[in-house]
Scaffold this active site. Structure first.
Site, PDB file in Angstrom:
ATOM      1  N   CYS A 113       0.920  -1.080  -0.062  1.00  0.00           N
ATOM      2  CA  CYS A 113      -0.002  -0.001   0.039  1.00  0.00           C
ATOM      3  C   CYS A 113       0.766   1.387   0.106  1.00  0.00           C
ATOM      4  O   CYS A 113       0.591   2.339  -0.703  1.00  0.00           O
ATOM      5  CB  CYS A 113      -0.950   0.020   1.314  1.00  0.00           C
ATOM      6  SG  CYS A 113      -2.126  -1.226   1.213  1.00  0.00           S
ATOM      7  N   CYS A 118       9.813   6.401  34.892  1.00  0.00           N
ATOM      8  CA  CYS A 118       9.789   7.280  35.670  1.00  0.00           C
ATOM      9  C   CYS A 118       8.641   7.336  36.776  1.00  0.00           C
ATOM     10  O   CYS A 118       8.811   7.885  37.958  1.00  0.00           O
ATOM     11  CB  CYS A 118       9.532   8.983  34.904  1.00  0.00           C
ATOM     12  SG  CYS A 118      11.070   9.752  34.438  1.00  0.00           S
TER      13      CYS A 118
END
Lengths: 265, 177
Positions: A83, A226
């Site tokens: 595609c 984090c």
């Protein structure tokens, strides 16, 4: 704020600012001429590792992604290339504008989410799990096609409420240790958290190879690190919260060059 | 005017734990309580620990949380432990054997002459009471915390005994840099 960026960077920031009036209004925290990529906080050795494609381990994921781009997948038997053709043409600049607004579901999606939607809808293939080697490889390969191009995320006005949610999350204190992202990455960048220099929070190089991980990982993996660090309960991979946070950060990083696949300590 | 430190309420996020304690107060059959407790344990959140009450006077908590003075040697071990005290992630101090000390927060040298033990105690227990914008974590409080990780729910960063050990150690750091 510790130190000023060198003149070249400052000029680059000013040049970027001239073309980015709209985005600047959205980025009150870090002034554009002060914005610094995590690249600048690294050792010279790590910088060289990133800049030399023959030694950058992230290029192994890019090469794998390139192979996957042309591999038949799912019940459709289609390849990405069937595609999209040559990724060097069709994917140029694409990663620099993610997360984008996905109108069918009225929400923003990140590049990994877009790849999985494409797999399901166009290839009749199962979605790839977050942080799987294949998904990281495809994202790294697609990201590489925008390397050096300025980040353009956040153009679409429909993204604004999601960007605002991301900012709210960025500034919200969390976890047993009660830190927000901004507490460290806006208020104390350049300083040392134990041995680590705290960078600003511009996600300019994802997916990237982190020496600590000995692997390529996504920005969501970084978010989780984090959150665990401040003893907060991380969101699951693929959560809308992470996409909103990425949207906020990428919008704030507009104009900075994409570095995928970057190296970070 | 002395003000009474409020007794911390159970964490809002831990619905299962508080329903278990509600059941206990209501005198529900022990077996039900046990089942709830087991469910909570399996689901993850730890049981809320009772935090000791304390009295704030000015900018200090004059009395030890435990009623007795802590142990400075144990306190030093907690301060340099990057998984317990976490202090050296942000602070530096007179710890020549410790590599990689942070610089987000003031050097701990001389902290024992800058503050009294009571002042140190409040700064450890909940520094937000003195500066709402502080990045110093609240080491002995569960109030106002959002999205605390499962392994840490209902628990203060340090126990009352550990707070006292750290206070005792910090009070010995009287030499300015």
């Amino acid at each position: 704020m510790s130190g000023l960026p060198n003149r070249k960077l400052r000029n680059a920031g000013i040049a970027g600012a001239l073309g980015l009036g709209a985005a600047l209004a959205l980025a009150p925290e870090a002034l554009p001429q002060e914005r610094r990529s995590g690249f600048e906080f690294m050792s010279r050795e790590s910088q060289v590792l990133q800049q030399d494609d023959t030694s950058n381990p992230g290029m192994l994921w890019v090469a794998e992604g390139e192979a996957l781009w042309s591999a038949r997948t799912g019940a459709s038997g289609r390849t990405c290339a069937d595609c999209h053709g040559d990724a060097a043409v069709s994917m140029k600049g694409v990663a620099a504008r993610y997360p984008v607004y996905f109108a069918e579901q009225s929400r923003p999606i990140d590049l990994q989410g877009r790849i999985n939607i494409c797999r399901e809808v166009n290839q009749n293939a199962t979605p790839l799990p977050y942080e799987s080697r294949e998904l990281l490889a495809l994202a790294a390969f697609i990201g590489k096609q925008s390397r050096g191009m300025p980040i353009t995320a956040g153009d679409d006005q429909r993204l604004e409420p999601f960007r605002a949610l991301g900012q709210e999350l960025y500034e919200r204190r969390q976890g047993q240790l009660n830190f927000s992202c901004a507490n460290c990455h806006d208020d104390h960048w350049g300083r040392k958290l134990a041995s680590s220099v705290i960078p600003q929070s511009h996600p300019t190089g994802y997916p990237l190879y982190r020496l600590e991980w000995q692997s390529v990982g996504s920005l969501q993996r970084r978010f989780r690190n984090c959150m665990v660090g401040v003893r907060a309960e991380p969101y699951p991979f693929g959560s809308p919260e992470y996409v909103n946070l990425e949207l906020f950060l990428m919008t704030r990083a507009r104009g900075m060059p994409l570095e995928t696949p970057a190296i970070r300590p | 005017m002395p003000k009474r430190g409020s007794r911390p309420s159970p964490p809002k996020s831990s619905g299962r734990a508080s329903s278990a304690s509600f059941a206990r107060r209501a005198g529900v059959l022990p077996v039900v309580v046990a089942a709830l407790t087991l469910a909570a344990a399996v689901a993850g959140p730890a049981h809320a620990q009772e935090l000791r009450p304390f009295t704030i006077v000015g900018d200090a908590i004059p009395e030890p949380l435990t009623g007795i003075k802590g142990d400075a040697a144990r306190g030093r071990a907690i301060v340099v432990d990057r998984r317990k005290g976490l202090c050296l992630l942000c602070h530096s101090g007179p710890f020549p054997e410790q590599r990689f000390q942070g610089d987000l927060a003031p050097d701990l040298r001389g902290v024992g002459s800058r503050w009294s033990e009571g002042q140190l105690r409040l700064r450890l227990v909940d520094s937000r009471r003195l500066n709402p914008a502080t990045i110093m974590p609240p080491y002995y409080s569960r109030e106002g915390l959002i999205r605390v990780g499962r392994a840490w729910q209902g628990k203060p960063v340090l126990s009352a005994e550990q707070i006292e050990d750290v206070v005792a150690f910090l009070a010995t750091l009287t030499e300015a840099p």
